[in-house]
Motif scaffolding. Structure first.
Motif, mmCIF file in Angstrom:
data_model
loop_
_atom_site.group_PDB
_atom_site.id
_atom_site.type_symbol
_atom_site.label_atom_id
_atom_site.label_comp_id
_atom_site.label_asym_id
_atom_site.label_seq_id
_atom_site.Cartn_x
_atom_site.Cartn_y
_atom_site.Cartn_z
ATOM 1 N N GLY A 97 0.854 -1.182 0.000
ATOM 2 C CA GLY A 97 0.000 0.000 0.000
ATOM 3 C C GLY A 97 0.892 1.235 0.000
ATOM 4 O O GLY A 97 0.983 1.964 -0.986
ATOM 5 N N SER A 98 1.594 1.432 1.125
ATOM 6 C CA SER A 98 2.501 2.575 1.264
ATOM 7 C C SER A 98 3.671 2.158 2.151
ATOM 8 O O SER A 98 3.453 1.582 3.229
ATOM 9 N N THR A 99 4.887 2.456 1.717
ATOM 10 C CA THR A 99 6.051 2.074 2.536
ATOM 11 C C THR A 99 6.068 2.859 3.848
ATOM 12 O O THR A 99 6.608 2.382 4.840
ATOM 13 N N ASN A 100 5.461 4.059 3.865
ATOM 14 C CA ASN A 100 5.378 4.794 5.136
ATOM 15 C C ASN A 100 4.518 4.032 6.140
ATOM 16 O O ASN A 100 4.868 3.921 7.310
ATOM 17 N N THR A 101 3.394 3.519 5.669
ATOM 18 C CA THR A 101 2.509 2.759 6.551
ATOM 19 C C THR A 101 3.219 1.507 7.060
ATOM 20 O O THR A 101 3.137 1.163 8.242
ATOM 21 N N MET A 121 6.397 -1.102 -6.215
ATOM 22 C CA MET A 121 5.193 -0.318 -6.523
ATOM 23 C C MET A 121 4.355 -0.116 -5.266
ATOM 24 O O MET A 121 4.469 -0.895 -4.318
ATOM 25 N N GLN A 122 3.555 0.933 -5.249
ATOM 26 C CA GLN A 122 2.644 1.180 -4.139
ATOM 27 C C GLN A 122 1.223 1.328 -4.694
ATOM 28 O O GLN A 122 1.020 1.968 -5.726
ATOM 29 N N THR A 123 0.286 0.752 -3.968
ATOM 30 C CA THR A 123 -1.102 0.856 -4.431
ATOM 31 C C THR A 123 -1.827 2.015 -3.752
ATOM 32 O O THR A 123 -2.899 2.422 -4.181
ATOM 33 N N ALA A 124 -1.244 2.539 -2.670
ATOM 34 C CA ALA A 124 -1.868 3.674 -1.981
ATOM 35 C C ALA A 124 -0.772 4.643 -1.536
ATOM 36 O O ALA A 124 -0.726 5.057 -0.375
ATOM 37 N N GLY A 125 0.124 4.987 -2.467
ATOM 38 C CA GLY A 125 1.236 5.895 -2.163
ATOM 39 C C GLY A 125 0.699 7.245 -1.699
ATOM 40 O O GLY A 125 -0.233 7.791 -2.295
ATOM 41 N N LYS A 126 1.291 7.766 -0.626
ATOM 42 C CA LYS A 126 0.787 9.009 -0.038
ATOM 43 C C LYS A 126 1.709 10.176 -0.349
ATOM 44 O O LYS A 126 2.926 10.082 -0.199
ATOM 45 N N GLY A 127 1.132 11.291 -0.763
ATOM 46 C CA GLY A 127 1.892 12.514 -0.962
ATOM 47 C C GLY A 127 1.611 13.466 0.195
ATOM 48 O O GLY A 127 0.897 13.117 1.141
ATOM 49 N N ARG A 128 2.160 14.663 0.107
ATOM 50 C CA ARG A 128 1.907 15.629 1.174
ATOM 51 C C ARG A 128 0.508 16.219 1.013
ATOM 52 O O ARG A 128 -0.092 16.164 -0.042
ATOM 53 N N ASN A 185 11.711 20.309 0.911
ATOM 54 C CA ASN A 185 12.238 18.989 0.561
ATOM 55 C C ASN A 185 11.864 18.448 -0.812
ATOM 56 O O ASN A 185 11.944 17.249 -1.027
ATOM 57 N N ASP A 186 11.480 19.310 -1.734
ATOM 58 C CA ASP A 186 11.310 18.790 -3.096
ATOM 59 C C ASP A 186 12.666 18.840 -3.788
ATOM 60 O O ASP A 186 13.416 19.802 -3.622
ATOM 61 N N ILE A 187 12.972 17.828 -4.572
ATOM 62 C CA ILE A 187 14.216 17.836 -5.327
ATOM 63 C C ILE A 187 13.857 18.177 -6.768
ATOM 64 O O ILE A 187 12.952 17.550 -7.354
ATOM 65 N N LYS A 192 12.005 21.246 -12.549
ATOM 66 C CA LYS A 192 10.907 20.274 -12.440
ATOM 67 C C LYS A 192 11.176 19.302 -11.304
ATOM 68 O O LYS A 192 12.329 18.941 -11.034
ATOM 69 N N LYS A 193 10.082 18.831 -10.694
ATOM 70 C CA LYS A 193 10.227 17.979 -9.504
ATOM 71 C C LYS A 193 10.540 16.537 -9.895
ATOM 72 O O LYS A 193 9.885 15.954 -10.734
ATOM 73 N N VAL A 194 11.556 15.942 -9.233
ATOM 74 C CA VAL A 194 11.872 14.526 -9.470
ATOM 75 C C VAL A 194 11.660 13.672 -8.225
ATOM 76 O O VAL A 194 11.572 12.447 -8.326
ATOM 77 N N GLY A 216 9.664 9.092 4.191
ATOM 78 C CA GLY A 216 9.379 8.360 2.955
ATOM 79 C C GLY A 216 9.846 9.169 1.754
ATOM 80 O O GLY A 216 9.659 10.386 1.699
ATOM 81 N N VAL A 217 10.444 8.471 0.805
ATOM 82 C CA VAL A 217 11.003 9.144 -0.372
ATOM 83 C C VAL A 217 10.474 8.476 -1.641
ATOM 84 O O VAL A 217 10.543 7.252 -1.782
ATOM 85 N N GLY A 218 9.939 9.278 -2.549
ATOM 86 C CA GLY A 218 9.479 8.758 -3.841
ATOM 87 C C GLY A 218 10.264 9.444 -4.952
ATOM 88 O O GLY A 218 10.318 10.674 -5.008
ATOM 89 N N ILE A 219 10.901 8.652 -5.805
ATOM 90 C CA ILE A 219 11.756 9.231 -6.855
ATOM 91 C C ILE A 219 11.275 8.787 -8.232
ATOM 92 O O ILE A 219 11.077 7.586 -8.472
HETATM 93 C C1 BTN Z 1 5.049 14.729 -1.932
HETATM 94 O O1 BTN Z 1 3.830 14.960 -2.000
HETATM 95 O O2 BTN Z 1 5.863 15.424 -2.538
HETATM 96 C C2 BTN Z 1 5.547 13.596 -1.056
HETATM 97 C C3 BTN Z 1 5.591 12.288 -1.776
HETATM 98 C C4 BTN Z 1 6.158 11.163 -0.928
HETATM 99 C C5 BTN Z 1 6.090 9.824 -1.630
HETATM 100 C C6 BTN Z 1 6.818 8.734 -0.898
HETATM 101 S S1 BTN Z 1 6.925 7.249 -1.868
HETATM 102 C C7 BTN Z 1 7.535 6.363 -0.494
HETATM 103 C C8 BTN Z 1 6.736 6.845 0.701
HETATM 104 N N1 BTN Z 1 5.505 6.104 0.834
HETATM 105 C C9 BTN Z 1 4.433 6.875 0.656
HETATM 106 O O3 BTN Z 1 3.253 6.466 0.711
HETATM 107 N N2 BTN Z 1 4.810 8.131 0.408
HETATM 108 C C10 BTN Z 1 6.252 8.280 0.428
#
Ligand code: BTN
Length: 340
Positions: A97-101, A121-128, A185-187, A192-194, A216-219
């Motif tokens: 779902g999410s590596t943070n979880t 892969m994540q099925t419920a990846g979380k952003g800010r 913390n955006d790179i 453009k954001k990576v 948690g880091v998503g690239i």
């Molecule tokens: C953002 O909105 O810029 C933050 C994105 C963070 C994504 C990463 S991917 C690994 C980790 N697991 C999540 O569910 N979110 C963070």
């Protein structure tokens, strides 16, 4: 000798092969890991099936000739790591779902400081700010590191900046691209954001101690065309492959990030502020001297960004000449004329 049916650790064998310039004999592998010849042979075959080129020469043994160009697995990351604590306890999953979880669950289960969860892969990846983080398989990197610091909760927001610097440095090492940081913390590369980061913390009920922090880091690593990005971020997002013109090995990238992060974290721990890291961070800060809009819940305002202070706050000079220190945990900053 390991009990029958016990799995020989593929990561250990791959690590030994990777770190040996010369052939490693089958006997040496058996002795070192306490397993049978058959068990070693099985692991070697598994590695070959995964795409590792391993030479076997009678009476000499095995030699790792080449690794697959981009394979994400526990063995691949673990066999490259030389850190003391960052990622030493490593979980890898093809999908979650999410590596943070996951990392928060491991924290509750008592896993140590530095435990890292990586997913393909994540099925419920979380952003800010409650947003989703698109996390397709096979091309990007998603990982979370669990931290169990003994410092006070008000210091935790700086950890995101510590990680941002580590990620920027690691990307530079691996791709040689010029990398910027958009506070906090955006790179960014070419405006453009990576990379995105999401830090979450759990404190004691009195809120005076940290129980754990997960970063948690998503690239966006190997996304090959702008069309692969969701429509709404197509103009503002990019990938390392799009910028460098070549495929990037995700395991190598994660290894570099964990190494830099461990180094930066230990530097941060010495003073519990960013004094030792500020120069390196500031050098990469893209929004210095730029007009920014501060999205403060108490009221938006516009000003000129003047860089960060030792606690990682963004110094913003307002139009009336007053200066505000903007705290990373509370507000977000937008460029006036675009994303950066
Ligand atoms: C953002 O909105 O810029 C933050 C994105 C963070 C994504 C990463 S991917 C690994 C980790 N697991 C999540 O569910 N979110 C963070």
């Amino acid at each position: 000798m390991k009990a029958a049916g016990m799995k020989t650790d593929k990561s250990d064998i791959l690590t030994l092969l990777r770190n040996s310039a010369d052939y490693v004999s089958g006997q040496q592998l058996c002795d070192q890991f306490g397993v049978s010849r058959t068990a070693v042979w099985k692991v070697i075959n598994q590695l070959k099936e995964e795409g590792y080129q391993i030479e076997s020469v009678p009476r000499k043994g095995y030699r790792l000739v080449e690794s697959p160009a981009d394979i994400l697995s526990k063995s691949e990351i673990a066999s490259r790591l030389h850190t003391k604590w960052a990622g030493r306890k490593l979980y890898y999953v093809d999908s979650t779902g999410s590596t943070n979880t996951d990392a928060k669950r491991y924290a509750e289960e008592g896993e140590p400081h530095g435990t890292t969860v990586v997913a393909d892969m994540q099925t419920a990846g979380k952003g800010r700010r409650g947003r989703k983080w698109e996390s397709p398989s096979g091309i990007n990197a998603y990982f979370t590191i669990l931290l169990k610091p003994s410092f006070a909760p008000d210091k935790a927001s700086m950890l995101t900046l510590v990680m941002a610097l580590a990620v920027a440095e690691a990307i530079e090492e691996v791709t040689a691209l010029p990398v910027g940081i958009k506070w906090p913390n955006d790179i960014v590369i070419n405006k453009k954001k990576v990379v995105g980061m999401l830090t979450e913390m759990s404190t004691t009920p009195e809120m005076d101690e940290i129980q754990y922090v997960v970063v948690g880091v998503g690239i966006n690593v190997n996304m090959g065309s702008a069309e692969e990005f969701p429509e709404e971020i197509r103009q503002t997002a990019t990938s390392l492959k799009l910028e460098s013109g070549r495929q990037i090995n995700r395991a190598v990238l994660i290894e570099h990030i964990l190494t830099r992060f461990e180094h930066n974290y230990e530097r941060f721990e010495q003073t519990l502020d960013l004094s030792g890291l500020m120069d390196a961070y500031q050098r990469r800060l893209v929004n210095v001297g730029a007009q920014v809009r501060v999205l403060d819940p108490a009221g938006e305002y516009v000003g000129i960004s003047r860089g960060i202070n030792q606690t990682g706050e963004l110094i913003v000079e307002r139009e009336d000449g007053s200066v505000s220190n903007v705290y990373a945990g509370e507000v977000s900053v937008r460029g006036i004329y675009g994303y950066v």
